[in-house]
Scaffold this motif. Structure first.
Motif, PDB file in Angstrom:
ATOM      1  N   LEU A  89     -13.544  16.031  41.316  1.00 33.47           N
ATOM      2  CA  LEU A  89     -12.129  15.827  40.980  1.00 33.47           C
ATOM      3  C   LEU A  89     -11.581  16.997  40.164  1.00 33.47           C
ATOM      4  O   LEU A  89     -10.417  17.416  40.345  1.00 33.47           O
ATOM      5  N   HIS A  90     -12.398  17.533  39.275  1.00 35.00           N
ATOM      6  CA  HIS A  90     -11.946  18.673  38.458  1.00 35.00           C
ATOM      7  C   HIS A  90     -11.734  19.906  39.322  1.00 35.00           C
ATOM      8  O   HIS A  90     -10.751  20.662  39.125  1.00 35.00           O
ATOM      9  N   ASP A  91     -12.636  20.129  40.296  1.00 32.57           N
ATOM     10  CA  ASP A  91     -12.477  21.280  41.184  1.00 32.57           C
ATOM     11  C   ASP A  91     -11.186  21.203  41.983  1.00 32.57           C
ATOM     12  O   ASP A  91     -10.574  22.233  42.308  1.00 32.57           O
ATOM     13  N   HIS A  92     -10.756  19.985  42.284  1.00 29.79           N
ATOM     14  CA  HIS A  92      -9.522  19.808  43.050  1.00 29.79           C
ATOM     15  C   HIS A  92      -8.305  19.645  42.148  1.00 29.79           C
ATOM     16  O   HIS A  92      -7.204  19.330  42.630  1.00 29.79           O
ATOM     17  N   GLY A  93      -8.500  19.825  40.829  1.00 32.36           N
ATOM     18  CA  GLY A  93      -7.384  19.755  39.902  1.00 32.36           C
ATOM     19  C   GLY A  93      -6.865  18.359  39.634  1.00 32.36           C
ATOM     20  O   GLY A  93      -5.785  18.199  39.053  1.00 32.36           O
ATOM     21  N   ALA A  94      -7.631  17.339  40.032  1.00 31.36           N
ATOM     22  CA  ALA A  94      -7.187  15.958  39.837  1.00 31.36           C
ATOM     23  C   ALA A  94      -7.577  15.400  38.482  1.00 31.36           C
ATOM     24  O   ALA A  94      -7.082  14.339  38.085  1.00 31.36           O
ATOM     25  N   LEU A  95      -8.430  16.124  37.752  1.00 32.08           N
ATOM     26  CA  LEU A  95      -8.920  15.602  36.473  1.00 32.08           C
ATOM     27  C   LEU A  95      -9.277  16.758  35.568  1.00 32.08           C
ATOM     28  O   LEU A  95      -9.827  17.775  36.029  1.00 32.08           O
ATOM     29  N   SER A  96      -8.952  16.636  34.299  1.00 34.41           N
ATOM     30  CA  SER A  96      -9.251  17.714  33.356  1.00 34.41           C
ATOM     31  C   SER A  96     -10.728  17.701  32.990  1.00 34.41           C
ATOM     32  O   SER A  96     -11.414  16.679  33.093  1.00 34.41           O
ATOM     33  N   LEU A  97     -11.197  18.872  32.543  1.00 36.53           N
ATOM     34  CA  LEU A  97     -12.591  18.978  32.109  1.00 36.53           C
ATOM     35  C   LEU A  97     -12.858  18.085  30.910  1.00 36.53           C
ATOM     36  O   LEU A  97     -13.921  17.464  30.807  1.00 36.53           O
ATOM     37  N   GLY A  98     -11.872  17.983  30.025  1.00 27.69           N
ATOM     38  CA  GLY A  98     -12.037  17.133  28.847  1.00 27.69           C
ATOM     39  C   GLY A  98     -12.239  15.676  29.213  1.00 27.69           C
ATOM     40  O   GLY A  98     -13.036  14.963  28.595  1.00 27.69           O
ATOM     41  N   ALA A  99     -11.526  15.202  30.228  1.00 28.62           N
ATOM     42  CA  ALA A  99     -11.668  13.810  30.659  1.00 28.62           C
ATOM     43  C   ALA A  99     -13.059  13.563  31.239  1.00 28.62           C
ATOM     44  O   ALA A  99     -13.662  12.514  31.017  1.00 28.62           O
ATOM     45  N   VAL A 100     -13.578  14.559  32.013  1.00 29.11           N
ATOM     46  CA  VAL A 100     -14.925  14.408  32.582  1.00 29.11           C
ATOM     47  C   VAL A 100     -15.964  14.343  31.470  1.00 29.11           C
ATOM     48  O   VAL A 100     -16.859  13.494  31.470  1.00 29.11           O
ATOM     49  N   VAL A 101     -15.852  15.260  30.495  1.00 21.59           N
ATOM     50  CA  VAL A 101     -16.809  15.284  29.385  1.00 21.59           C
ATOM     51  C   VAL A 101     -16.709  13.995  28.564  1.00 21.59           C
ATOM     52  O   VAL A 101     -17.722  13.398  28.178  1.00 21.59           O
ATOM     53  N   ALA A 102     -15.473  13.562  28.283  1.00 24.46           N
ATOM     54  CA  ALA A 102     -15.283  12.333  27.502  1.00 24.46           C
ATOM     55  C   ALA A 102     -15.900  11.137  28.226  1.00 24.46           C
ATOM     56  O   ALA A 102     -16.564  10.290  27.601  1.00 24.46           O
ATOM     57  N   SER A 103     -15.715  11.054  29.566  1.00 24.24           N
ATOM     58  CA  SER A 103     -16.299   9.944  30.328  1.00 24.24           C
ATOM     59  C   SER A 103     -17.823   9.972  30.253  1.00 24.24           C
ATOM     60  O   SER A 103     -18.473   8.925  30.088  1.00 24.24           O
ATOM     61  N   ALA A 104     -18.413  11.172  30.380  1.00 26.60           N
ATOM     62  CA  ALA A 104     -19.873  11.286  30.311  1.00 26.60           C
ATOM     63  C   ALA A 104     -20.383  10.890  28.930  1.00 26.60           C
ATOM     64  O   ALA A 104     -21.411  10.207  28.806  1.00 26.60           O
ATOM     65  N   VAL A 105     -19.661  11.315  27.883  1.00 29.43           N
ATOM     66  CA  VAL A 105     -20.070  10.961  26.515  1.00 29.43           C
ATOM     67  C   VAL A 105     -19.958   9.453  26.305  1.00 29.43           C
ATOM     68  O   VAL A 105     -20.834   8.821  25.692  1.00 29.43           O
ATOM     69  N   TYR A 106     -18.883   8.862  26.807  1.00 27.12           N
ATOM     70  CA  TYR A 106     -18.728   7.405  26.692  1.00 27.12           C
ATOM     71  C   TYR A 106     -19.920   6.682  27.336  1.00 27.12           C
ATOM     72  O   TYR A 106     -20.486   5.733  26.771  1.00 27.12           O
ATOM     73  N   LEU A 107     -20.293   7.145  28.537  1.00 31.43           N
ATOM     74  CA  LEU A 107     -21.386   6.477  29.230  1.00 31.43           C
ATOM     75  C   LEU A 107     -22.730   6.698  28.529  1.00 31.43           C
ATOM     76  O   LEU A 107     -23.613   5.835  28.602  1.00 31.43           O
ATOM     77  N   ARG A 108     -22.884   7.862  27.900  1.00 34.65           N
ATOM     78  CA  ARG A 108     -24.093   8.048  27.104  1.00 34.65           C
ATOM     79  C   ARG A 108     -24.064   7.127  25.886  1.00 34.65           C
ATOM     80  O   ARG A 108     -25.087   6.586  25.474  1.00 34.65           O
ATOM     81  N   GLN A 109     -22.878   6.935  25.302  1.00 35.75           N
ATOM     82  CA  GLN A 109     -22.745   5.986  24.195  1.00 35.75           C
ATOM     83  C   GLN A 109     -23.026   4.551  24.651  1.00 35.75           C
ATOM     84  O   GLN A 109     -23.491   3.726  23.864  1.00 35.75           O
ATOM     85  N   LEU A 110     -22.738   4.280  25.931  1.00 35.72           N
ATOM     86  CA  LEU A 110     -22.928   2.926  26.445  1.00 35.72           C
ATOM     87  C   LEU A 110     -24.391   2.491  26.366  1.00 35.72           C
ATOM     88  O   LEU A 110     -24.681   1.287  26.266  1.00 35.72           O
ATOM     89  N   SER A 111     -25.295   3.461  26.377  1.00 36.39           N
ATOM     90  CA  SER A 111     -26.719   3.094  26.352  1.00 36.39           C
ATOM     91  C   SER A 111     -27.097   2.386  25.056  1.00 36.39           C
ATOM     92  O   SER A 111     -27.970   1.506  25.061  1.00 36.39           O
ATOM     93  N   ALA A 112     -26.447   2.735  23.941  1.00 37.21           N
ATOM     94  CA  ALA A 112     -26.794   2.110  22.659  1.00 37.21           C
ATOM     95  C   ALA A 112     -26.469   0.613  22.645  1.00 37.21           C
ATOM     96  O   ALA A 112     -27.355  -0.211  22.371  1.00 37.21           O
ATOM     97  N   PRO A 113     -25.204   0.213  22.934  1.00 35.09           N
ATOM     98  CA  PRO A 113     -24.945  -1.237  22.947  1.00 35.09           C
ATOM     99  C   PRO A 113     -25.695  -1.970  24.057  1.00 35.09           C
ATOM    100  O   PRO A 113     -26.130  -3.111  23.866  1.00 35.09           O
ATOM    101  N   MET A 114     -25.881  -1.310  25.214  1.00 39.77           N
ATOM    102  CA  MET A 114     -26.625  -1.976  26.283  1.00 39.77           C
ATOM    103  C   MET A 114     -28.087  -2.176  25.890  1.00 39.77           C
ATOM    104  O   MET A 114     -28.697  -3.199  26.198  1.00 39.77           O
ATOM    105  N   ASP A 115     -28.641  -1.168  25.205  1.00 37.14           N
ATOM    106  CA  ASP A 115     -30.008  -1.324  24.697  1.00 37.14           C
ATOM    107  C   ASP A 115     -30.097  -2.515  23.744  1.00 37.14           C
ATOM    108  O   ASP A 115     -31.042  -3.305  23.793  1.00 37.14           O
ATOM    109  N   THR A 116     -29.104  -2.617  22.857  1.00 36.94           N
ATOM    110  CA  THR A 116     -29.092  -3.728  21.904  1.00 36.94           C
ATOM    111  C   THR A 116     -29.039  -5.066  22.633  1.00 36.94           C
ATOM    112  O   THR A 116     -29.795  -5.996  22.325  1.00 36.94           O
ATOM    113  N   ILE A 117     -28.148  -5.145  23.620  1.00 39.20           N
ATOM    114  CA  ILE A 117     -28.009  -6.401  24.358  1.00 39.20           C
ATOM    115  C   ILE A 117     -29.298  -6.753  25.086  1.00 39.20           C
ATOM    116  O   ILE A 117     -29.798  -7.880  25.003  1.00 39.20           O
ATOM    117  N   LEU A 118     -29.872  -5.777  25.773  1.00 48.72           N
ATOM    118  CA  LEU A 118     -31.034  -6.072  26.603  1.00 48.72           C
ATOM    119  C   LEU A 118     -32.303  -6.271  25.777  1.00 48.72           C
ATOM    120  O   LEU A 118     -33.161  -7.076  26.124  1.00 48.72           O
TER     121      LEU A 118
END
Length: 588
Positions: free
Chosen positions: A281-310
């Motif tokens: 999406l970034h290569d096609h100009g549909a999404l900024s690099l910051g949004a991609v990085v923020a999404s990846a960081v969010y998903l890495r953060q997701l591992s902490a609460p998911m670990d707690t739950i599981l």
């Protein structure tokens, strides 16, 4: 196994999932404001934490756009402020959660104690003290830890996970869809685990109860086991129970060994998917690099609460099984509240009584007997004749299979607990000393009694030794205080009976732990105190029968003789043979 079938088998019931949900909602509703505050504070804390990755994405976009240090500093300061706010909010959310958990666990403990005290004695005896003990200690403690620690942790983690996924969807719905799809492995692994976990943890709890019952019974009956040479049999039974505990424990461990690795692998999939799709999406100009990085960081953060739950999922399943066992006591029919009128007098009548244990053959065969008010009746006979069984029916602990047992014309089993305890009290050689002072142990029977009345009760049962204790009635008893020997503990239990002042007293080996001289003295003292009361004594020492107004002789579950001591000795029947044997005389 259903609650009714477990009850029929002598086991305490287990609450169904629907009953657990109702019980949990009831507990939450009793402290609804604190629960709502807990959710609100956690939501605010999670919201403050979500600002970090989004601001990081803004920093990346600002740098890429040629922004200066001022913009970076401004975003960095905002990240620090949000982190501080998250820290403060999390701290107060934890405080509110701990207070909610402690109050709720206290309610669980109080309700458990109330239910145990309301259980009919026969239900507890059939289930075994090990089951009740395990539910009241290990299971209640597990529920308390869940309410105080695990529950708030899972709640916080669940809110974090939902907010993080919501943030990814807000950045780009397609990335959010990739994240949810990538987490599908966790869904299937958790579903597989949950299908099997409840039954596995209930089986583990039941195995622990059986082991606790075996160990407790073996320890309390150690002398009997040694006397009959049953050591190897008990060791074999305990080893079998330990093997059962090990097998059920290994079953729950095997379930976790499948769940946790599956989850670890599933964490990587959504991050890889978001980076691949976000890169396109970034290569096609549909999404900024910051949004991609923020999404990846969010998903890495997701591992902490998911670990707690599981990770907590295993503990939640264990505590859910424990909660089902604790709440299961609510499914036991309670002692009757009193369905018959008050007894007209203290006359006890037994008519055509038959009784069998758990579907076996009858051990009592058509017992007919009348005990007049104020009479002293002794019941004698060989071991296994049914004397103790009859005493339990007279005390209202068990109900006859057929026939009736009434006091003052009212069926004993239909009397409410308070009326029954004032009417009839059964005292056996089993007794319990509660942690606390001598005064505490006595006031259980009469909480308004004065010290003068307490001393009089002790003197009545020959317990003058209480005056010689270090601080008298204020002497603390138990492992950390003064230790009473068996005879002193039994005299203390008998003093409670004096304070309870029942109309009818049933003594089943109540002085068995006392030496013959002390027993004789105690029985005479009790006889003087209980003058005018009805006393039914299961007599193992025949001097007790000698002092009775009337004697009933039991053999093979039937009353074969009754009359005064002199009449029965003269008649030359079973009682006369027992009397001669007691005095060491040769049979005629």
């Amino acid at each position: 196994m259903t609650a009714s079938s477990r009850q029929a088998a002598g086991q305490l019931p287990i609450a169904e999932p629907s009953q657990l949900r109702r019980a949990a909602l009831e507990l939450i509703s009793r402290d609804a404001r604190a629960f709502a505050g807990l959710i609100a504070l956690n939501a605010l804390a999670v919201g403050a934490g979500l600002a970090g990755p989004w601001l990081l994405g803004r920093i990346i976009d600002a740098v890429k756009a040629g922004g200066g240090a001022t913009a970076v500093d401004r975003f960095t300061l905002a990240i620090v402020v949000c982190a501080g706010a998250q820290l403060v909010l999390t701290r107060y959310a934890r405080l509110v959660g701990d207070r909610f958990g402690e109050r709720t666990s206290a309610r669980v403990r109080e309700r458990f104690v109330d239910r145990v005290l309301a259980l009919p004695a026969s239900v507890v005896e059939r289930a075994g003290t090990g089951d009740v003990t395990t539910r009241g200690s290990t299971d209640v403690a597990s529920v308390a830890v869940t309410l105080r620690d695990i529950g708030p942790d899972v709640l916080i983690a669940a809110v974090q996970a939902l907010f993080i996924l919501g943030a990814v969807f807000a950045l780009d719905p397609l990335l959010g869809a990739c994240a949810v799809t990538g987490l599908g492995g966790i869904h299937f692994a958790a579903r597989w685990y949950l299908r099997r976990a409840r039954a596995a943890y209930l089986a583990e709890g039941a195995a622990n109860s059986v082991l606790a019952e075996l160990v407790a019974a073996t320890a309390s009956g150690a002398r009997t086991i040694e006397a009959f040479g049953l050591q190897q049999r008990r060791i074999t039974a305990c080893q079998a129970a330990i093997d059962s505990c090990r097998r059920t424990r290994m079953r729950t461990l095997s379930l976790r060994s499948v769940l946790l690795p599956s989850v670890d692998v599933s964490y990587v999939v959504p991050v890889v998917g978001v980076l691949l799709v976000g890169g396109v999406l970034h290569d096609h100009g549909a999404l900024s690099l910051g949004a991609v990085v923020a999404s990846a960081v969010y998903l890495r953060q997701l591992s902490a609460p998911m670990d707690t739950i599981l990770q907590r999922l295993e503990q939640l399943q264990s505590s859910s099984a424990a909660f089902a066992r604790v709440e299961g006591l609510g499914q036991v029919p309670q002692a009757p509240a009193g369905t018959s009128g008050a007894p007209a007098d203290d006359r006890i009548e037994v008519t055509g009584v038959r009784y069998a244990y758990d579907g076996g053959g009858d051990v009592l065969h058509g017992i007919d007997m009348t005990v007049n008010a104020g009479e002293r009746l002794a019941i004698v006979g060989p071991s296994g004749a049914g004397k103790s069984t009859l005493s339990r029916l007279l005390a209202g602990i068990d109900a006859p299979r057929s026939g009736t047992v009434t006091v003052g014309g009212a069926p004993i089993r239909d009397l409410g607990p308070e009326v029954l305890r004032r009417q009839v009290v059964l005292i056996t050689q089993e007794h319990h000393i509660f942690l606390g002072t001598v005064r505490d142990n006595l006031l259980i029977a009469a909480h308004t009694a004065t010290d003068t009345e307490l001393h009089a009760a002790l003197v009545a049962v020959g317990a003058e030794w209480a005056d010689e204790l270090p601080v008298g009635l204020d002497t603390r008893l138990g492992a950390a205080g003064h230790r009473l020997d068996g005879s002193q503990a039994q005299q203390l239990a008998l003093a409670r009976v004096v304070l309870a002042d029942p109309h009818t007293l049933i003594l089943d080996e109540a002085t068995a732990l006392l030496d013959p001289r002390t027993a004789r003295h105690t029985e005479r003292a009790l006889a003087a105190v209980l003058e005018g009361r009805t006393v039914i004594a299961i007599a193992h020492r025949l001097h007790t029968a000698h002092d009775a107004d009337r004697i009933a002789v039991m053999e093979g579950g039937r009353i074969t003789e009754h009359g005064t001591h002199d009449d029965l000795v003269t008649s030359g029947g079973a009682y006369a043979a027992l009397w001669r044997s007691w005095h060491g005389e040769q049979p005629l």
